[in-house]
Design an enzyme around this catalytic site. Structure first.
Site, PDB file in Angstrom:
ATOM      1  N   SER A  12     105.670  76.796 104.149  1.00 50.31           N
ATOM      2  CA  SER A  12     106.288  76.003 103.074  1.00 50.31           C
ATOM      3  C   SER A  12     105.353  74.905 102.566  1.00 50.31           C
ATOM      4  CB  SER A  12     107.607  75.410 103.572  1.00 50.31           C
ATOM      5  OG  SER A  12     107.386  74.645 104.749  1.00 50.31           O
ATOM      6  N   THR A  42      99.401  70.544 102.858  1.00 52.69           N
ATOM      7  CA  THR A  42      99.694  70.112 101.491  1.00 52.69           C
ATOM      8  C   THR A  42     100.206  68.679 101.468  1.00 52.69           C
ATOM      9  OG1 THR A  42     100.244  72.390 100.904  1.00 52.69           O
ATOM     10  CG2 THR A  42     101.113  70.659  99.463  1.00 52.69           C
ATOM     11  N   GLN A  46      95.096  64.226  99.612  1.00 54.21           N
ATOM     12  CA  GLN A  46      94.930  62.888  99.031  1.00 54.21           C
ATOM     13  C   GLN A  46      94.313  62.959  97.636  1.00 54.21           C
ATOM     14  OE1 GLN A  46      92.560  60.515 101.723  1.00 54.21           O
ATOM     15  NE2 GLN A  46      94.188  60.344 103.223  1.00 54.21           N
ATOM     16  N   ASP A 207      97.703  80.903 112.168  1.00 53.78           N
ATOM     17  CA  ASP A 207      98.617  81.981 112.588  1.00 53.78           C
ATOM     18  C   ASP A 207      98.571  83.204 111.663  1.00 53.78           C
ATOM     19  OD1 ASP A 207      99.295  80.011 114.359  1.00 53.78           O
ATOM     20  OD2 ASP A 207     101.405  79.881 113.802  1.00 53.78           O
ATOM     21  N   HIS A 228      84.986  67.788 106.553  1.00 54.13           N
ATOM     22  CA  HIS A 228      85.025  66.675 105.594  1.00 54.13           C
ATOM     23  C   HIS A 228      84.168  65.564 106.179  1.00 54.13           C
ATOM     24  CE1 HIS A 228      86.429  63.655 102.830  1.00 54.13           C
ATOM     25  NE2 HIS A 228      87.143  64.563 102.170  1.00 54.13           N
ATOM     26  N   ARG A 276      80.118  68.626  99.597  1.00 54.62           N
ATOM     27  CA  ARG A 276      80.636  68.180 100.889  1.00 54.62           C
ATOM     28  C   ARG A 276      79.782  68.636 102.078  1.00 54.62           C
ATOM     29  NH1 ARG A 276      86.954  68.930 100.971  1.00 54.62           N
ATOM     30  NH2 ARG A 276      86.872  67.347  99.332  1.00 54.62           N
ATOM     31  N   HIS A 337      88.037  70.521 108.343  1.00 53.76           N
ATOM     32  CA  HIS A 337      88.952  70.193 107.245  1.00 53.76           C
ATOM     33  C   HIS A 337      89.548  71.413 106.546  1.00 53.76           C
ATOM     34  CE1 HIS A 337      90.501  67.761 103.962  1.00 53.76           C
ATOM     35  NE2 HIS A 337      89.829  68.464 103.078  1.00 53.76           N
ATOM     36  N   GLU A 361      95.406  78.589 101.808  1.00 54.03           N
ATOM     37  CA  GLU A 361      94.255  78.451 102.700  1.00 54.03           C
ATOM     38  C   GLU A 361      94.078  79.626 103.660  1.00 54.03           C
ATOM     39  OE1 GLU A 361      93.731  74.460 104.155  1.00 54.03           O
ATOM     40  OE2 GLU A 361      92.173  75.098 105.542  1.00 54.03           O
ATOM     41  N   ARG A 372      83.537  75.061  99.576  1.00 55.69           N
ATOM     42  CA  ARG A 372      84.561  74.780  98.566  1.00 55.69           C
ATOM     43  C   ARG A 372      84.266  73.489  97.805  1.00 55.69           C
ATOM     44  NH1 ARG A 372      89.388  71.649  98.577  1.00 55.69           N
ATOM     45  NH2 ARG A 372      89.187  71.234 100.807  1.00 55.69           N
TER      46      ARG A 372
HETATM   47  P1  FAD Z   1      99.841  74.422 104.143  1.00 55.22           P
HETATM   48  O1  FAD Z   1     100.136  73.400 103.129  1.00 55.22           O
HETATM   49  O2  FAD Z   1      99.102  73.987 105.343  1.00 55.22           O
HETATM   50  O3  FAD Z   1     101.216  75.082 104.592  1.00 55.22           O
HETATM   51  C1  FAD Z   1     101.228  76.023 105.632  1.00 55.22           C
HETATM   52  C2  FAD Z   1     102.666  76.290 106.003  1.00 55.22           C
HETATM   53  O4  FAD Z   1     102.754  77.394 106.883  1.00 55.22           O
HETATM   54  C3  FAD Z   1     103.336  75.136 106.736  1.00 55.22           C
HETATM   55  O5  FAD Z   1     104.641  75.013 106.234  1.00 55.22           O
HETATM   56  C4  FAD Z   1     103.366  75.602 108.178  1.00 55.22           C
HETATM   57  O6  FAD Z   1     104.382  75.037 108.971  1.00 55.22           O
HETATM   58  C5  FAD Z   1     103.604  77.074 107.971  1.00 55.22           C
HETATM   59  N1  FAD Z   1     103.226  77.924 109.099  1.00 55.22           N
HETATM   60  C6  FAD Z   1     102.030  78.049 109.697  1.00 55.22           C
HETATM   61  N2  FAD Z   1     102.076  78.965 110.666  1.00 55.22           N
HETATM   62  C7  FAD Z   1     103.348  79.447 110.697  1.00 55.22           C
HETATM   63  C8  FAD Z   1     104.035  80.408 111.483  1.00 55.22           C
HETATM   64  N3  FAD Z   1     103.446  81.081 112.470  1.00 55.22           N
HETATM   65  N4  FAD Z   1     105.338  80.629 111.231  1.00 55.22           N
HETATM   66  C9  FAD Z   1     106.004  79.947 110.273  1.00 55.22           C
HETATM   67  N5  FAD Z   1     105.388  79.028 109.491  1.00 55.22           N
HETATM   68  C10 FAD Z   1     104.084  78.781 109.694  1.00 55.22           C
HETATM   69  N6  FAD Z   1      92.868  70.168  98.859  1.00 55.22           N
HETATM   70  C11 FAD Z   1      92.747  69.837  97.563  1.00 55.22           C
HETATM   71  O7  FAD Z   1      92.615  70.699  96.705  1.00 55.22           O
HETATM   72  N7  FAD Z   1      92.836  68.522  97.188  1.00 55.22           N
HETATM   73  C12 FAD Z   1      93.005  67.516  98.082  1.00 55.22           C
HETATM   74  O8  FAD Z   1      93.095  66.367  97.703  1.00 55.22           O
HETATM   75  C13 FAD Z   1      93.088  67.850  99.458  1.00 55.22           C
HETATM   76  N8  FAD Z   1      93.234  66.883 100.395  1.00 55.22           N
HETATM   77  C14 FAD Z   1      93.437  67.248 101.699  1.00 55.22           C
HETATM   78  C15 FAD Z   1      93.675  66.263 102.644  1.00 55.22           C
HETATM   79  C16 FAD Z   1      93.964  66.623 103.954  1.00 55.22           C
HETATM   80  C17 FAD Z   1      94.221  65.551 104.980  1.00 55.22           C
HETATM   81  C18 FAD Z   1      93.990  67.998 104.323  1.00 55.22           C
HETATM   82  C19 FAD Z   1      94.313  68.400 105.723  1.00 55.22           C
HETATM   83  C20 FAD Z   1      93.710  68.975 103.393  1.00 55.22           C
HETATM   84  C21 FAD Z   1      93.428  68.608 102.069  1.00 55.22           C
HETATM   85  N9  FAD Z   1      93.161  69.577 101.107  1.00 55.22           N
HETATM   86  C22 FAD Z   1      93.040  69.215  99.797  1.00 55.22           C
HETATM   87  C23 FAD Z   1      93.297  70.994 101.431  1.00 55.22           C
HETATM   88  C24 FAD Z   1      94.691  71.447 100.999  1.00 55.22           C
HETATM   89  O9  FAD Z   1      95.621  70.427 101.209  1.00 55.22           O
HETATM   90  C25 FAD Z   1      95.145  72.679 101.760  1.00 55.22           C
HETATM   91  O10 FAD Z   1      94.142  73.650 101.730  1.00 55.22           O
HETATM   92  C26 FAD Z   1      96.393  73.258 101.099  1.00 55.22           C
HETATM   93  O11 FAD Z   1      97.400  72.277 101.048  1.00 55.22           O
HETATM   94  C27 FAD Z   1      96.872  74.462 101.872  1.00 55.22           C
HETATM   95  O12 FAD Z   1      98.099  74.845 101.347  1.00 55.22           O
HETATM   96  P2  FAD Z   1      98.862  76.091 101.983  1.00 55.22           P
HETATM   97  O13 FAD Z   1     100.144  76.198 101.292  1.00 55.22           O
HETATM   98  O14 FAD Z   1      97.943  77.231 102.000  1.00 55.22           O
HETATM   99  O15 FAD Z   1      99.056  75.655 103.513  1.00 55.22           O
HETATM  100  C1  SIN Z   2      89.815  64.434  99.660  1.00 53.05           C
HETATM  101  O1  SIN Z   2      90.673  63.770  99.119  1.00 53.05           O
HETATM  102  O2  SIN Z   2      88.686  64.013  99.927  1.00 53.05           O
HETATM  103  C2  SIN Z   2      90.113  65.849 100.030  1.00 53.05           C
HETATM  104  C3  SIN Z   2      89.898  66.683  98.859  1.00 53.05           C
HETATM  105  C4  SIN Z   2      89.785  68.127  99.225  1.00 53.05           C
HETATM  106  O3  SIN Z   2      89.859  68.520 100.377  1.00 53.05           O
HETATM  107  O4  SIN Z   2      89.565  68.901  98.286  1.00 53.05           O
END
Ligand code: FAD
Ligand code: SIN
Length: 529
Positions: A12, A42, A46, A207, A228, A276, A337, A361, A372
């Protein structure tokens, strides 16, 4: 028969929720998530989302920047799709109520981050992800999407070579069960928790990638783990190192040695705003050279009111730890990161297993190549989730032909996660060598054998991180060159014959797929006694 839905989404975050909200008009969507709804990377994003809105910007510049930073491995068609479709989706988020930072002329306030030739980062101050997660959860609710918390996907159910659902564990009842679906969408996020020092929250144990690998899906480019450059030194919140956004360097933040000397110009003409991989390795090199445990990130020369208003989360969090960033530099270190690799998908986010999609991701669309570009991750997740939602409309209903009961399938796995993290930090970090990778491989291969058979309900995450560690190490050993995020001491340059993706698939001997389906739930979702 077990419970069945049209579209089963695992995760989610931005990827899962974007898909779910858009696919809801075509059928019944169920989202499983392993903790609470908003527990995702997500939620912690930041910097923001990269998209072309600036007056001096154009799609071709965003494409060029993405490809340049990706060091020769980006899939150009995928990059073009992402850059083209991104702005509309950002506008859509805005229309859904996402409170992005705006200029007085009503246009998005655009930030600058490393590797971008233009200001193009749409943001909500320094809590962009939290704002996006909030709006998407509201959107999913309005669209009638059912989200169930504390349900951990364990493995993929395969029938006749197709994905027909998943096995999952109800973390409250400790029951293992199955849900069938016409399409299964993996949106499980990143792998950061395979390392000790990571910006990722505890859910990021890879996972989805591990599950996909176990059933024979094509996995790509796992060696490209992005570190990062600026996580706060020695302070963790809930198992993650606190990030200091790259956007802070976009506003003039300067990296300095512990002794106070700026150093980034030595490494790149772009200085503090270099890509980066360059900045992270420069920080590590300076730490090794001066034998210090961190470098400094200094914003104290900027207007204090500007910092407090533009970066409120960073300002307040650091202040809670006794660091007033308006007056003193922040001790920072690189931390794991982002995973550029993942489940290989086509331009509709379809994996190599029929009926199984991968988004965000945990997928590898090819847009990031070997490194990236900042803020392209949220963008990629939204764009390909939207495309997948447009695609699933055409998917036919599954027909279950196999048995629906199984004997006991659950096993108890050892908890190896702390050992794995130590091994990965020590041997598979920013600067790699054949010797260290081989040392890591010996240890991880030993762990891997312990998890070969069965569905593991205890320490499922430990099992998955073992798979991820194995994939990262094996892919890193395969790439005998240095490119983007992957730096090998023995091969310090790019080599032309490695200008291709690293594709990994489970071997026939390793592959042991469960072919039968357990049924603790009735078709309507209620439990059998
Ligand atoms: P996620 O948002 O990580 O969601 C994964 C979901 O899967 C979660 O709900 C989790 O609970 C669920 N899940 C996992 N395994 C299981 C399982 N086995 N069963 C059920 N549910 C499961 N990117 C940018 O583009 N800009 C930014 O500014 C930026 N800043 C960042 C700052 C931080 C601190 C971090 C950690 C990352 C940042 N990134 C940024 C990267 C970006 O946030 C992530 O790559 C992106 O949010 C991933 O989205 P997603 O939906 O793929 O996964
Ligand atoms: C950040 O805010 O520096 C993270 C941005 C990103 O992971 O793309």
């Amino acid at each position: 028969m077990p419970m069945q839905v049209d579209f089963l989404v695992v995760g989610s975050g931005i990827a899962g929720l974007t898909f779910a909200t858009k696919a809801a008009r075509f059928g019944r969507v169920l989202v499983l998530t392993k903790k609470r709804k908003a527990d995702s990377s997500t939620n912690y994003a930041q910097g923001g989302i990269a998209a072309v809105f600036g007056e001096n910007d154009a799609r071709k510049y965003h494409v060029q920047d993405t490809i340049r930073v990706g060091e020769g491995l980006c899939n150009k068609e995928m990059v073009a799709i992402m850059v083209r479709d991104g702005p509309k989706l950002v506008q859509e988020l805005h229309s859904m109520g996402c409170r992005f930072s705006m200029n007085s002329n009503g246009k998005f306030n655009l930030a600058q981050e490393g590797g971008h030739s233009r200001r193009r980062i749409v943001h909500a101050k320094d809590y962009t992800g939290q704002e996006i997660e909030r709006v998407l959860l509201e959107g999913a609710k309005k669209a009638g999407v059912n989200i169930t918390e504390n349900e951990i996907a364990l493995d993929i159910v395969i029938q006749n070579g197709e994905c027909v659902g998943i096995y999952y564990l109800d973390a409250d009842t400790r029951q293992i069960d199955v849900i069938l679906a016409n399409a299964t969408i993996l949106a499980t996020g990143g792998i950061g928790q395979v390392y000790q020092h990571t910006t990722n929250p505890p859910i990021a144990t890879g996972d989805g990638i591990a599950m996909a690998y176990r059933v024979g899906a094509k996995i790509a480019n796992m060696e490209f783990v992005q570190f990062h450059p600026t996580a706060v030194y020695n302070i963790k919140i809930d198992g993650r190192s606190f990030l200091i956004s790259e956007a802070i360097r976009g506003e003039g933040g300067v990296l300095k040695t512990k002794a106070g000397a700026p150093f980034m110009k030595k490494y790149s003409p772009a200085g503090n705003l270099a890509p980066r991989d360059v900045v992270a390795r420069a920080c590590l090199t300076e730490m090794l050279y001066a034998n210090t445990k961190y470098v400094l990130l200094d914003v104290s020369h900027l207007e204090a009111d500007f910092i407090k208003n533009r970066f409120p989360t960073i300002y307040e969090t650091c202040l809670n730890w006794g660091i007033d960033i308006t007056r003193e530099p922040i001790p920072v270190v690189p931390a794991a990161h982002y995973s550029c690799g993942g489940i290989s998908v086509n331009k509709w986010a379809e994996s190599s297993i029929p009926r199984m999609f991968a988004l965000g991701e945990c997928s590898c669309t090819g847009v990031h190549g070997a490194n990236r570009l900042a803020s392209n991750s949220l963008l990629e997740a939204m764009v390909f989730a939207s495309r997948a939602a447009a695609r699933v409309n055409k998917i036919s209903d599954i027909k279950i032909t196999g048995p629906t009961r199984i004997e006991k399938t659950t096993k108890i796995g050892p908890n190896l996660i702390f050992q794995i993290k130590e091994i990965m930090d020590e041997n598979v970090g920013l600067i790699r060598s054949e010797k260290k990778l081989h040392d890591a491989k010996t240890a991880i291969d030993g762990f891997y054998k312990l998890f070969e058979e069965g569905i593991h309900i205890t320490n499922a995450e430990s099992r998955n991180t073992t798979v991820i560690a194995k994939l990262v190490i094996d892919s890193a050993l395969n790439r005998k060159e240095s490119r983007g995020l992957h730096y090998m001491l023995e091969y310090p340059r790019k080599r032309r014959n490695f200008m291709k993706d690293t594709i990994t698939r489970i071997s026939k001997q390793e592959k042991k797929i469960k072919k039968t389906l357990p049924t603790n739930r009735k078709r309507d979702g209620t439990r059998r006694n």
